[in-house]
Write an enzyme that holds these catalytic residues in place. Structure first.
Site, PDB file in Angstrom:
ATOM      1  N   CYS A 191       0.844  -1.200   0.000  1.00  0.00           N
ATOM      2  CA  CYS A 191       0.000   0.000   0.000  1.00  0.00           C
ATOM      3  C   CYS A 191       0.878   1.248   0.000  1.00  0.00           C
ATOM      4  O   CYS A 191       0.576   2.246  -0.653  1.00  0.00           O
ATOM      5  CB  CYS A 191      -0.905   0.019   1.227  1.00  0.00           C
ATOM      6  SG  CYS A 191      -1.895  -1.464   1.502  1.00  0.00           S
ATOM      7  N   HIS A 195       0.887   4.878  -2.125  1.00  0.00           N
ATOM      8  CA  HIS A 195       0.283   5.997  -1.401  1.00  0.00           C
ATOM      9  C   HIS A 195       1.229   6.726  -0.456  1.00  0.00           C
ATOM     10  O   HIS A 195       0.830   7.704   0.171  1.00  0.00           O
ATOM     11  CB  HIS A 195      -0.952   5.505  -0.664  1.00  0.00           C
ATOM     12  CG  HIS A 195      -1.969   4.911  -1.590  1.00  0.00           C
ATOM     13  ND1 HIS A 195      -2.629   5.654  -2.544  1.00  0.00           N
ATOM     14  CD2 HIS A 195      -2.405   3.627  -1.747  1.00  0.00           C
ATOM     15  CE1 HIS A 195      -3.448   4.871  -3.231  1.00  0.00           C
ATOM     16  NE2 HIS A 195      -3.324   3.644  -2.780  1.00  0.00           N
ATOM     17  N   ARG A 234     -13.053  -0.886  -1.447  1.00  0.00           N
ATOM     18  CA  ARG A 234     -11.913  -0.199  -2.069  1.00  0.00           C
ATOM     19  C   ARG A 234     -10.614  -0.944  -1.805  1.00  0.00           C
ATOM     20  O   ARG A 234      -9.741  -1.001  -2.683  1.00  0.00           O
ATOM     21  CB  ARG A 234     -11.808   1.238  -1.531  1.00  0.00           C
ATOM     22  CG  ARG A 234     -10.816   2.085  -2.322  1.00  0.00           C
ATOM     23  CD  ARG A 234     -11.325   2.344  -3.725  1.00  0.00           C
ATOM     24  NE  ARG A 234     -10.379   3.087  -4.545  1.00  0.00           N
ATOM     25  CZ  ARG A 234      -9.508   2.539  -5.395  1.00  0.00           C
ATOM     26  NH1 ARG A 234      -9.444   1.222  -5.516  1.00  0.00           N
ATOM     27  NH2 ARG A 234      -8.712   3.302  -6.112  1.00  0.00           N
ATOM     28  N   CYS A 238      -7.785  -2.270  -4.682  1.00  0.00           N
ATOM     29  CA  CYS A 238      -6.330  -2.061  -4.627  1.00  0.00           C
ATOM     30  C   CYS A 238      -5.587  -3.387  -4.743  1.00  0.00           C
ATOM     31  O   CYS A 238      -4.581  -3.485  -5.460  1.00  0.00           O
ATOM     32  CB  CYS A 238      -5.948  -1.357  -3.329  1.00  0.00           C
ATOM     33  SG  CYS A 238      -6.440   0.380  -3.260  1.00  0.00           S
TER      34      CYS A 238
END
Length: 277
Positions: A191, A195, A234, A238
């Site tokens: 992740c 991000h 969501r 991803c």
């Protein structure tokens, strides 16, 4: 993709990944400081707007769309569902503090009696079960609408997720953090790669959002979905994008990841539901 890490990003990634047992408050301060220094023209509160805090062109289009939000009808349906009594005569309001109004900012929380993270969506379904009603699907549909309505009553309230000083609560936080920084899927991405490392950069035609503020605006109406969806939906998207296997909504892993991300956004205003591409 070129390695675009600057020295400070290396420090953040290495420190947070290796020092797994750092205090949550220290993590939050480091996390928020990183984004504030990387994007000095973005106010802390504005990170709640996701990619639209970074992309001026996309923001103007998004703001125009927000005049007549595509989730408006769903939000009204969520309010009606929330106020419709169960067969036993009770309602959702009977299950929550403050009758379910202006509480979204306190979720998820750690239940020290059950030793597990309780998300708002889980609490909604537990309310239903405790009143003899069937559980709703977690990722979309009526549950997302009810959650969106409840979130709307918290608009502007600061995210206020707490971590009790118990080994179980700290372990839930740490496992959520570990998942965020660990590699997953065939593409071997975390992740944090998208991000943290590449936040603000382009992935094909899309600007990658920051992890800071990601939890403040859910449920969201995605144009791709053509409906409201929850945060765990969501998470699925991803994982699919990096060719990893999605997990069950409200699994311990997803709940702990939401717990970590929400704590990182403490102090940022709730502004859900929202619309996204």
């Amino acid at each position: 993709m070129k390695n675009l890490l600057n020295p400070f990003v290396f420090i953040v990634l290495i420190t947070v990944t290796m020092n797994v047992m750092a205090a949550p408050e220290d993590d939050k301060m480091t996390f928020q400081k990183f984004y504030s220094e990387r994007f000095p023209n973005v106010s802390l509160d504005d990170f709640s707007n996701g990619v639209y805090a970074l992309d001026k062109d996309a923001r103007s289009q998004w703001e125009a769309m927000s005049d007549f939000p595509p989730y408006e009808d769903a939000l009204e349906e969520g309010q009606e569902l929330f106020n419709t009594p169960f067969e036993n005569g009770k309602s959702y309001a009977s299950c929550f503090k403050n009758e379910g109004q202006n509480i979204r900012q306190n979720y998820p929380f750690f239940d020290t009696e059950r030793n597990t993270v309780i998300t708002l969506e889980l609490a909604i379904n537990e309310c239903r079960s405790n009143n003899g009603e069937q559980a709703l699907a977690y990722k979309k549909g009526d549950l997302a609408k009810i959650s969106a309505y409840m979130a709307s009553t918290s608009e502007g309230s600061a995210t206020n997720v707490t971590i009790p000083q118990t080994k179980e609560a700290l372990a839930a936080y740490q496992t959520g953090k570990q998942f965020f920084y660990s590699k997953h899927g065939q593409l071997n991405f975390s992740c944090a790669n998208c991000h943290v490392q590449y936040a603000g950069r382009k992935a094909r035609s899309e600007t990658l959002s920051t992890a800071l503020g990601q939890t403040t605006h859910f449920p969201v109406y995605r144009l791709k979905w053509k409906e409201l969806g929850t945060l765990h939906r969501r998470f699925d998207s991803c994982l699919i994008n990096i060719r990893a296997t999605p997990l069950e909504a409200q699994s311990e892993t997803y709940k702990n990841l939401e717990y970590f991300l929400s704590y990182m956004s403490n102090g940022l205003p709730i502004n859900g539901p929202a619309s996204r591409k």
